[in-house]
Design a protein around this motif. Structure first.
Motif, mmCIF file in Angstrom:
data_model
loop_
_atom_site.group_PDB
_atom_site.id
_atom_site.type_symbol
_atom_site.label_atom_id
_atom_site.label_comp_id
_atom_site.label_asym_id
_atom_site.label_seq_id
_atom_site.Cartn_x
_atom_site.Cartn_y
_atom_site.Cartn_z
ATOM 1 N N TYR A 59 45.158 31.215 40.780
ATOM 2 C CA TYR A 59 44.192 31.941 41.599
ATOM 3 C C TYR A 59 44.859 32.934 42.544
ATOM 4 O O TYR A 59 44.294 33.983 42.846
ATOM 5 N N LEU A 60 46.056 32.601 43.022
ATOM 6 C CA LEU A 60 46.726 33.441 44.011
ATOM 7 C C LEU A 60 47.091 34.822 43.464
ATOM 8 O O LEU A 60 46.743 35.846 44.067
ATOM 9 N N LEU A 61 47.786 34.856 42.357
ATOM 10 C CA LEU A 61 48.263 36.148 41.842
ATOM 11 C C LEU A 61 47.118 37.083 41.423
ATOM 12 O O LEU A 61 47.140 38.259 41.784
ATOM 13 N N PRO A 62 46.101 36.612 40.692
ATOM 14 C CA PRO A 62 44.980 37.518 40.435
ATOM 15 C C PRO A 62 44.261 37.947 41.712
ATOM 16 O O PRO A 62 43.796 39.084 41.819
ATOM 17 N N GLY A 63 44.185 37.060 42.691
ATOM 18 C CA GLY A 63 43.573 37.429 43.970
ATOM 19 C C GLY A 63 44.342 38.540 44.652
ATOM 20 O O GLY A 63 43.756 39.488 45.195
ATOM 21 N N ILE A 64 45.672 38.432 44.630
ATOM 22 C CA ILE A 64 46.498 39.501 45.186
ATOM 23 C C ILE A 64 46.284 40.789 44.397
ATOM 24 O O ILE A 64 46.213 41.876 44.974
ATOM 25 N N GLY A 65 46.157 40.666 43.088
ATOM 26 C CA GLY A 65 45.910 41.842 42.251
ATOM 27 C C GLY A 65 44.623 42.553 42.616
ATOM 28 O O GLY A 65 44.572 43.776 42.666
ATOM 29 N N HIS A 66 43.592 41.782 42.910
ATOM 30 C CA HIS A 66 42.323 42.400 43.301
ATOM 31 C C HIS A 66 42.405 43.009 44.692
ATOM 32 O O HIS A 66 41.809 44.050 44.947
ATOM 33 N N ARG A 67 43.128 42.377 45.591
ATOM 34 C CA ARG A 67 43.308 42.962 46.931
ATOM 35 C C ARG A 67 44.135 44.231 46.850
ATOM 36 O O ARG A 67 43.864 45.210 47.531
ATOM 37 N N PHE A 68 45.171 44.199 46.012
ATOM 38 C CA PHE A 68 46.064 45.336 45.834
ATOM 39 C C PHE A 68 45.309 46.556 45.291
ATOM 40 O O PHE A 68 45.513 47.674 45.720
#
Length: 102
Positions: A59-68
């Motif tokens: 969940y963390l890495l895709p979440g960062i991807g969406h924030r990015f």
């Protein structure tokens, strides 16, 4: 069932737009790969805390991807995310196959 396909038809373009950034796609790919690697490792090593780590990283890495990429999707039915994820993976694998073939 008709309403599900109607919702999917309205949702899928927004889903594709939210995942159009290359950085977002890379973070999703890394997150998914680490998720499955940690999940398999959890059962090989009988260390079940790795399952929690797999879910966290997944969940963390895709979440960062969406924030990015500043592309957050409003909360919708989880079944739409599952169907769209399957469609998105099939599109990516087809694109990778075309790139490798050329």
């Amino acid at each position: 069932m008709k309403s599900f396909f109607k919702e999917l038809n309205a949702f899928y373009p927004a889903y594709l737009k939210a995942h159009s950034s290359m950085g977002n796609q890379v973070l999703h790919f890394i997150g998914s790969t680490l998720f499955f690697a940690l999940l398999i490792l959890a059962f090989i090593l009988p260390n079940y805390w790795l399952i929690a780590g797999a879910i966290f990283i997944g969940y963390l890495l895709p979440g960062i991807g969406h924030r990015f990429s500043s592309t957050m999707i409003a909360s919708v039915l989880p079944s739409l995310f599952f169907v769209c994820s399957a469609l998105f993976v099939s599109i990516l694998t087809h694109l990778l196959f075309v790139l490798i073939k050329n």
